[in-house]
Write an enzyme that holds these catalytic residues in place. Structure first.
Site, PDB file in Angstrom:
ATOM      1  N   LYS A  55       4.418   3.203  -0.078  1.00 50.28           N
ATOM      2  CA  LYS A  55       3.097   3.214   0.534  1.00 50.28           C
ATOM      3  C   LYS A  55       2.025   3.442  -0.542  1.00 50.28           C
ATOM      4  O   LYS A  55       2.290   4.122  -1.545  1.00 50.28           O
ATOM      5  CB  LYS A  55       3.088   4.400   1.522  1.00 50.28           C
ATOM      6  CG  LYS A  55       1.782   4.708   2.197  1.00 50.28           C
ATOM      7  CD  LYS A  55       1.577   3.840   3.393  1.00 50.28           C
ATOM      8  CE  LYS A  55       0.116   3.839   3.851  1.00 50.28           C
ATOM      9  NZ  LYS A  55      -0.283   2.554   4.412  1.00 50.28           N
TER      10      LYS A  55
ATOM     11  N   GLY B 263       8.204  -6.711   4.633  1.00 53.13           N
ATOM     12  CA  GLY B 263       7.230  -5.772   5.174  1.00 53.13           C
ATOM     13  C   GLY B 263       7.457  -5.592   6.658  1.00 53.13           C
ATOM     14  O   GLY B 263       8.364  -4.882   7.085  1.00 53.13           O
TER      15      GLY B 263
ATOM     16  N   ALA C 226      -4.475  -1.445  10.546  1.00 58.40           N
ATOM     17  CA  ALA C 226      -5.593  -0.813   9.847  1.00 58.40           C
ATOM     18  C   ALA C 226      -5.237   0.658   9.738  1.00 58.40           C
ATOM     19  O   ALA C 226      -5.797   1.509  10.419  1.00 58.40           O
ATOM     20  CB  ALA C 226      -6.903  -1.012  10.609  1.00 58.40           C
ATOM     21  N   ILE C 227      -4.218   0.915   8.925  1.00 61.18           N
ATOM     22  CA  ILE C 227      -3.757   2.284   8.731  1.00 61.18           C
ATOM     23  C   ILE C 227      -4.809   3.048   7.933  1.00 61.18           C
ATOM     24  O   ILE C 227      -5.002   4.243   8.130  1.00 61.18           O
ATOM     25  CB  ILE C 227      -2.399   2.294   7.973  1.00 61.18           C
ATOM     26  CG1 ILE C 227      -1.367   1.382   8.667  1.00 61.18           C
ATOM     27  CG2 ILE C 227      -1.860   3.711   7.812  1.00 61.18           C
ATOM     28  CD1 ILE C 227      -1.017   1.731  10.076  1.00 61.18           C
ATOM     29  N   GLY C 228      -5.494   2.350   7.056  1.00 61.14           N
ATOM     30  CA  GLY C 228      -6.547   2.998   6.281  1.00 61.14           C
ATOM     31  C   GLY C 228      -5.994   3.836   5.145  1.00 61.14           C
ATOM     32  O   GLY C 228      -6.543   4.872   4.796  1.00 61.14           O
ATOM     33  N   LEU C 229      -4.887   3.360   4.554  1.00 59.81           N
ATOM     34  CA  LEU C 229      -4.317   4.021   3.379  1.00 59.81           C
ATOM     35  C   LEU C 229      -4.037   5.505   3.595  1.00 59.81           C
ATOM     36  O   LEU C 229      -4.181   6.315   2.685  1.00 59.81           O
ATOM     37  CB  LEU C 229      -5.230   3.833   2.159  1.00 59.81           C
ATOM     38  CG  LEU C 229      -5.471   2.409   1.693  1.00 59.81           C
ATOM     39  CD1 LEU C 229      -6.355   2.409   0.444  1.00 59.81           C
ATOM     40  CD2 LEU C 229      -4.173   1.677   1.400  1.00 59.81           C
TER      41      LEU C 229
ATOM     42  N   CYS D 271      -6.361  -4.320  -0.291  1.00 59.39           N
ATOM     43  CA  CYS D 271      -6.230  -3.777   1.054  1.00 59.39           C
ATOM     44  C   CYS D 271      -7.496  -4.054   1.856  1.00 59.39           C
ATOM     45  O   CYS D 271      -8.589  -3.670   1.452  1.00 59.39           O
ATOM     46  CB  CYS D 271      -5.989  -2.279   1.019  1.00 59.39           C
ATOM     47  SG  CYS D 271      -5.975  -1.573   2.675  1.00 59.39           S
TER      48      CYS D 271
ATOM     49  N   GLY E 138       3.232 -10.610   9.027  1.00 62.70           N
ATOM     50  CA  GLY E 138       4.302 -11.094   9.894  1.00 62.70           C
ATOM     51  C   GLY E 138       4.524 -12.596   9.792  1.00 62.70           C
ATOM     52  O   GLY E 138       3.831 -13.290   9.043  1.00 62.70           O
TER      53      GLY E 138
ATOM     54  N   ASN F 155      -2.903  -1.990  -5.840  1.00 63.77           N
ATOM     55  CA  ASN F 155      -3.363  -2.580  -4.582  1.00 63.77           C
ATOM     56  C   ASN F 155      -4.864  -2.804  -4.671  1.00 63.77           C
ATOM     57  O   ASN F 155      -5.650  -1.905  -4.407  1.00 63.77           O
ATOM     58  CB  ASN F 155      -3.019  -1.652  -3.424  1.00 63.77           C
ATOM     59  CG  ASN F 155      -3.534  -2.161  -2.097  1.00 63.77           C
ATOM     60  OD1 ASN F 155      -4.077  -3.267  -2.023  1.00 63.77           O
ATOM     61  ND2 ASN F 155      -3.385  -1.383  -1.051  1.00 63.77           N
TER      62      ASN F 155
HETATM   63  C1  LIG Z   1       1.525  -1.266   8.656  1.00 65.33           C
HETATM   64  C2  LIG Z   1       1.297  -1.855   7.316  1.00 65.33           C
HETATM   65  C3  LIG Z   1       0.839  -1.050   6.277  1.00 65.33           C
HETATM   66  C4  LIG Z   1       0.605  -1.569   5.010  1.00 65.33           C
HETATM   67  N1  LIG Z   1       0.167  -0.757   4.008  1.00 65.33           N
HETATM   68  C5  LIG Z   1      -0.017  -1.261   2.751  1.00 65.33           C
HETATM   69  C6  LIG Z   1      -0.408  -0.419   1.687  1.00 65.33           C
HETATM   70  O1  LIG Z   1      -0.558   0.790   1.860  1.00 65.33           O
HETATM   71  N2  LIG Z   1      -0.612  -0.982   0.459  1.00 65.33           N
HETATM   72  C7  LIG Z   1      -0.424  -2.315   0.244  1.00 65.33           C
HETATM   73  O2  LIG Z   1      -0.613  -2.782  -0.865  1.00 65.33           O
HETATM   74  N3  LIG Z   1      -0.018  -3.135   1.241  1.00 65.33           N
HETATM   75  C8  LIG Z   1       0.177  -2.645   2.490  1.00 65.33           C
HETATM   76  N4  LIG Z   1       0.593  -3.495   3.492  1.00 65.33           N
HETATM   77  C9  LIG Z   1       0.795  -4.917   3.220  1.00 65.33           C
HETATM   78  C10 LIG Z   1       2.266  -5.238   3.010  1.00 65.33           C
HETATM   79  O3  LIG Z   1       2.763  -4.579   1.869  1.00 65.33           O
HETATM   80  C11 LIG Z   1       2.485  -6.749   2.849  1.00 65.33           C
HETATM   81  O4  LIG Z   1       1.806  -7.171   1.698  1.00 65.33           O
HETATM   82  C12 LIG Z   1       1.974  -7.537   4.023  1.00 65.33           C
HETATM   83  O5  LIG Z   1       2.242  -6.852   5.242  1.00 65.33           O
HETATM   84  C13 LIG Z   1       2.579  -8.946   4.149  1.00 65.33           C
HETATM   85  O6  LIG Z   1       3.978  -8.931   4.256  1.00 65.33           O
HETATM   86  P1  LIG Z   1       4.798  -8.926   5.646  1.00 65.33           P
HETATM   87  O7  LIG Z   1       4.311 -10.066   6.460  1.00 65.33           O
HETATM   88  O8  LIG Z   1       6.220  -9.030   5.224  1.00 65.33           O
HETATM   89  O9  LIG Z   1       4.499  -7.618   6.312  1.00 65.33           O
HETATM   90  C14 LIG Z   1       0.829  -2.962   4.774  1.00 65.33           C
HETATM   91  C15 LIG Z   1       1.295  -3.763   5.813  1.00 65.33           C
HETATM   92  C16 LIG Z   1       1.527  -3.243   7.069  1.00 65.33           C
HETATM   93  C17 LIG Z   1       2.012  -4.152   8.155  1.00 65.33           C
END
Ligand SMILES: Cc1cc2nc3c(=O)[nH]c(=O)nc-3n(C[C@H](O)[C@H](O)[C@H](O)COP(=O)(O)O)c2cc1C
Ligand SMILES: Cc1cc2nc3c(=O)[nH]c(=O)nc-3n(C[C@H](O)[C@H](O)[C@H](O)COP(=O)(O)OP(=O)(O)OC[C@H]3O[C@@H](n4cnc5c(N)ncnc54)[C@H](O)[C@@H]3O)c2cc1C
Ligand SMILES: Cc1cc2nc3c(=O)[nH]c(=O)nc-3n(C[C@H](O)[C@H](O)[C@H](O)COP(=O)(O)OP(=O)(O)OC[C@H]3O[C@@H](n4cnc5c(N)ncnc54)[C@H](O)[C@@H]3O)c2cc1C
Ligand SMILES: Cc1cc2nc3c(=O)[nH]c(=O)nc-3n(C[C@H](O)[C@H](O)[C@H](O)COP(=O)(O)O)c2cc1C
Ligand code: FES
Ligand code: FES
Lengths: 313, 311, 311, 313
Positions: free
Chosen positions: C49, C274, C74-77, C134, C222, C131
């Site tokens: 994360k 992811g 939109a977890i907001g880091l 975001c 997704g 990152n």
């Molecule tokens: C719930 C959630 C939280 C995420 N948090 C971060 C994050 O903290 N930092 C980041 O670089 N990417 C974050 N991502 C992006 C994922 O790492 C990934 O790049 C993106 O979801 C696309 O891949 P996927 O379709 O396999 O999920 C997050 C994605 C999701 C769904």
């Protein structure tokens, strides 16, 4: 083609039966809602329907073939085209039969249809085979999955031209891929004149080939056809070839049609997004009147084309 | 189901549509292809397939491939060319009362202008839609729509020749800041903006190790892209369209009334149905019904009240 | 199912992964959250994360909403901050042999640098992932990743403090030309590029006329985005990564072996999972199995042969 | 909470029964594969499972309620969380009961599950209710859809503390929304002491309220609870409140818990992407030790929280 396309509509259909024929082949009988009768009563062999299977369930995991496990996870968006293998339409009732092979996520879902379930479909679509009056004999050439519309055509031909002589050439990769046909397995000796039930009931002489020789002639169906045409030399004016199957087989059949000067109609397949002429995804490269290239639409101008109008690549 | 108390009309510049439903370019043919499935007169408007100066055969097949909740297309602007279009298709439009817009495309600015000039002569047409965002042609197309200077130039040049016809500029989502492009189009004479066109995308057949589409890449449309489209529509509405008084024609993945209402709330004056018509060719008329029911349920007397009402 | 004849290893710069499967940032917790579902040692790598200098509570709820074949987040880091992370989470990593990468984020370049400096001290870490993409924080985040000059600056500054740690720069798809950004990152010291982060998107609740997410917008991930991701990966591979010899860590919508292979063929040296882990928390290990079977079936002796082999 | 979370796993489960209880309420009985027994034998009331319903069929069009017609078209990606309404787990066999209400695309698809179908689920998840030894009486407060975990809890309480006195307060919008309970309709007179079957079988006195007065007390369940607490003044040290339902109801219950100084546990709901602590989507704002704000995870730290640790907004 020359048949007049009937008006198209969207209908619900209820499943009368969905019966397996071997591991991956199925026969689906659908009864359409009454409103459809007026649309389907003039439907011809070679036309098709677009079925919405997006909301059907997947089979349980252990019934999904390993090679389809990944693609089965894909959600379905678009409808899928299927030819009639038979149609029985009157003022009272329209029943269509579809023979399908499980190849991907949509056909996999179709397996789970049960008697009484309903599906939504659009049809009748496209232009079917034309049946010229003057012909005395017809040659049906079915490759792999191409059998369904020809099974329907055989029935219609026999009904409309009682005297027409029909010969069928049926090819598949292996004996097991002939499963659209109710062949009695005990009849499966390795000789090229086995009679298939669907054609036999119309007194159609049938020649079988398999790529691996597991039934009938060993080799491509078009090789077998070429041999027979060479022996029999049927008269082009009195004969017509109808073919359906993989593009390479159709292309080879088209070449034979040219070589032996026998007119030939082919039913083509394309990936179709709409099936009704909206999207232009189903282009078929054809010759235009001036010798140039033109794209026709498989869903609207086809799926049946004259072999000599198509540009085979 | 018609309810006289609900006013479904919306204004697109000087034009009043009977309702906000419009067919999207390339997904509804030229004019009469949907006749078997709906009364075209029930539509708010109709946007034709892209027309170019000369006929185009389009790309080789496969031209489409299905993806999760979406599809890629690379039709390659297959069309009959403007001349044949004017001769054969424009007359068909006389059968209907619906306002028709012709989507135009080209490889050069001159080509766009030439097509626009021809179409500006057709009395039957309500307006033109400038496709500067098609991802499936090699020259022109997408490159115009991603560069604000080119957008300004092409919009300005075409605007000069369209006379009283409404000029819609169709935006691509494949940009860092869609508002910058929207502003360029509005500043140089766009009466209406439409969005969104498809996202450039690719599907690889892992058995052959080749892209599935003959054109290698295609444009992603359908429900998969809807949430991105809603965001972009709301962004353009807030940052450009609202203050400029320019209506938005918007869509991307719409297939039911709820989807359409989402776009209207986000800022769309009219909603386009594209891929949705492939699955359910009568969905546009069903959506009109659904919007009416929603308005009834929410005590909304005019659908125009909903435009851009996002809280 | 392990087959000794197939070499699943791939190289990420100086690091050799036992296989190409990596968890994507924000979807696998900090280290041990997936323990019940798989042996973390079976993974090629692990990306945590996003970590920031100070702890962040994150956004209000709802933080997610499902869409067609996708979801917005939109977890907001939300995270525990770098200090607590180093104290509590880095020691957990000692249990595993897997290479860990820490994803870092910040509001200012100084903040990024400060976090990177702290983490550069942790022997256990194989590298950092920057990152700059975001979409869910108000300052910083996305704005860095869309401007080549900023990408150059932030990559360069962080590179100075990471010592021997591998530096991954994670790209956003929300740009006109992703290759331009990729080039900026590579030129200023990125050892590896990762893509794609999520697409900015919105879902509106038509009953309340408000966005569903408390943060209004969120990032779309997704299967819905997979075809766009595959295209962008192939573009960056062809235009930047291949010639620069920079490996790509890539994903977007991967949930099975076929998806992962698509990305590898497009140019990915390693594939991220992811959203897929939310649905099937053991999917990464299943995918490794599936890749092995594919290689067997295609007579491929080393998965590295597949990287970028698109015809 | 203090219960030790059991190990989690992914399992297939086969449907024993999926029975409607009124138009939109269903009871689903699932038998888990044997491997699950070791995981579920220590599962507690208030824990939950995440079910994958993405591959189930939609009901036929005419069985889809009009208000769900549009959203039903959405494909399902994420699993859905459901509490146990009962669980019966031994070395031989684990059976879980889920009571669900049809609210959207996922629960609509669940309707089509039939005996013998299989689903995939993850569990047991989260932390359940804790049952302190010293308590002499427990008050259950169920609002709307909040009944299932409390039905389970009632059974467990009775089993573990035979002497504990349990009173239940059950609220819903209307009489029809009480359908999780097998109420004999002839018993539905408008008086506030109707006994609901699920609670009655454990000898639990039950008070009913409906917002519209169509059954029991007219008004919110928390108003009814406040009246009773005011009359009875139970001792905080000997009493505990367990509540599950809409957030506003839980918040009001938490306020009563403070006012009457009775400890209270609440089971919260959040939209959950993963259910296992990976995504942080299910944040619950809580007080930390130093009086600051901290987000806990509903799926991992909850779904059961002490009412006084939650920051109610
Ligand atoms: C719930 C959630 C939280 C995420 N948090 C971060 C994050 O903290 N930092 C980041 O670089 N990417 C974050 N991502 C992006 C994922 O790492 C990934 O790049 C993106 O979801 C696309 O891949 P996927 O379709 O396999 O999920 C997050 C994605 C999701 C769904
Ligand atoms: C006019 C027409 C009539 C048809 N009639 C029948 C029929 O009677 N019985 C039957 O079993 N099938 C028939 N098909 C083919 C059938 O539509 C496909 O098998 C079906 O769409 C596959 O869907 P799927 O999701 O299961 O597999 P997908 O994953 O969509 O496809 C599986 C494989 O088949 C290929 N494929 C799919 N559709 C087509 C197509 N239209 N043309 C060429 N290749 C394709 C794909 O490229 C892929 O390799 C017909 C197709 C057309 C165009
Ligand atoms: C720990 C936990 C236990 C649960 N136990 C049960 C149970 O025993 N029986 C039961 O019927 N339901 C239960 N739920 C709720 C159930 O998960 C949802 O009703 C279901 O996910 C709805 O899915 P859907 O696709 O049908 O509807 P959706 O379209 O997803 O939702 C329909 C409506 O419900 C709201 N909603 C959906 N999920 C939640 C949620 N998690 N929190 C708050 N609002 C939500 C949506 O915002 C929307 O308004 C539980 C939820 C949680 C978090
Ligand atoms: C098969 C197909 C062909 C299209 N052709 C055109 C076109 O010729 N001109 C154009 O501007 N947009 C074209 N589009 C884009 C659509 O008009 C629309 O902008 C896009 O598909 C997004 O909307 P949707 O998700 O509702 O389909 C086409 C889309 C599809 C799917
Ligand atoms: S399938 Fe759409 S035009 Fe033929
Ligand atoms: S639902 Fe993912 S952390 Fe709780």
């Amino acid at each position: 083609m020359t048949t007049l396309p009937s008006k198209k509509g969207i209908f619900t259909a209820s499943v009368l039966q969905n019966r397996g024929m071997g591991a991956q082949f199925f026969r689906l009988s659908l009864e359409l809602e009454k409103r459809a009768n007026a649309f389907f009563c003039a439907a011809s062999a070679g036309q098709f329907v677009e079925i919405d299977v997006s909301q059907l369930a997947l089979p349980v995991e252990k019934l999904i073939p390993e090679n389809l496990a990944d693609s089965s996870q894909r959600n379905i968006l678009l409808r899928r085209p299927f030819s009639f293998a038979d149609i029985d339409s009157s003022n009272d009732c329209t029943i269509i039969e579809i023979l399908y092979c499980v190849l991907g996520p949509a056909t996999l879902r179709m397996k789970t249809l049960k008697t009484g379930d309903t599906v939504n479909l659009i049809g009748p679509l496209g232009n079917g085979f034309t049946i010229p009056e003057e012909k005395k004999s017809a040659i049906l050439v079915a490759g792999g999955m191409g059998a369904p519309p020809l099974i329907h055509l055989a029935k219609v031909l026999k009904k409309q031209h009682q005297d027409i002589e029909i010969t069928a050439f049926v090819g598949a990769k292996t004996k097991n891929d002939l499963a659209f046909f109710d062949i009695k397995t005990d009849k499966l000796k390795k000789k090229p004149d086995i009679t298939l039930h669907q054609f036999a009931k119309h007194n159609i002489k049938t020649f079988i080939s398999t790529d691996d020789g597991s039934a009938g002639f060993k080799g491509f169906v078009t090789e077998m056809l070429k041999n027979r045409l060479g022996e029999n030399k049927p008269a082009g004016a009195e004969t017509i070839i109808y073919a359906c199957g993989p593009e390479a087989m159709l292309s080879a059949t088209a070449a034979l049609s040219g070589e032996f000067k026998i007119p030939c109609q082919v039913s083509l397949e394309r990936l179709m997004a709409c099936g009704i002429g909206l999207c232009q995804s189903c282009a078929v490269k054809c010759k235009d009147k001036n010798g140039g290239d033109v794209y026709k639409l498989c869903c609207k101008d086809g799926p049946v084309f004259w072999a000599d109008e198509v540009i085979w690549e | 189901m018609k309810n006289k108390n609900i006013d479904l009309t919306v204004n697109l510049g000087t034009l009043k549509l009977i309702n906000p439903l419009i067919t999207a370019s390339g997904t509804c043919g030229y004019a009469d292809e949907l006749d078997d499935f709906m009364d075209i007169n029930q539509l708010g408007g109709f946007i034709t397939k892209s027309i170019t100066l000369n006929p185009r055969l389009g790309n080789d097949v496969p031209r489409i491939v299905e993806t999760d909740s979406g599809m890629l297309n690379a039709i390659g602007l297959a069309n009959i060319g403007v001349e044949k279009f004017v001769q054969e298709k424009v007359p068909l439009m006389e059968r209907y009362k619906t306002p028709f817009f012709v989507n135009i495309a080209g490889q050069t600015i001159d080509e766009y202008v030439a097509v626009a000039e021809k179409l500006a002569q057709c009395k039957r047409l309500a307006g033109l839609e400038l496709n500067i965002s098609c991802p499936n042609v090699k020259k022109g197309g997408i490159t115009f729509g991603t560069d604000p200077a080119l957008v300004r130039q092409i919009t300005g040049e075409v605007k000069k020749v369209v006379n009283d016809k409404l000029l819609i500029v169709k935006l691509t989502p494949n940009v860092t800041d869609i508002s910058e492009i929207a502003r360029a189009a509005v500043d140089s004479g766009a009466d209406i903006l439409s969005l969104i066109n498809t996202f450039t995308a690719m599907v690889i057949d892992i058995e052959t190790k080749k892209p599935v589409l003959a054109n290698r890449t295609g444009g992603l449309s359908g429900p998969a892209i809807k949430p991105i489209a809603v965001y972009l529509v709301n962004k353009v509405y807030n940052e450009v369209a609202k203050s400029a008084g320019v209506p938005l024609v918007a869509g991307g993945g719409v297939r039911n009334a709820s989807d359409a209402i989402e776009f209207i709330i986000a800022g769309a004056a009219a909603v386009t149905i594209g891929t949705g018509s492939f699955v359910n060719p009568d969905c546009a008329v069903k959506i009109i019904d659904g919007i009416e029911k929603y308005c009834l349920r929410h005590n909304i007397t005019a659908v125009a009240e909903l435009i851009g009402c996002l809280k």
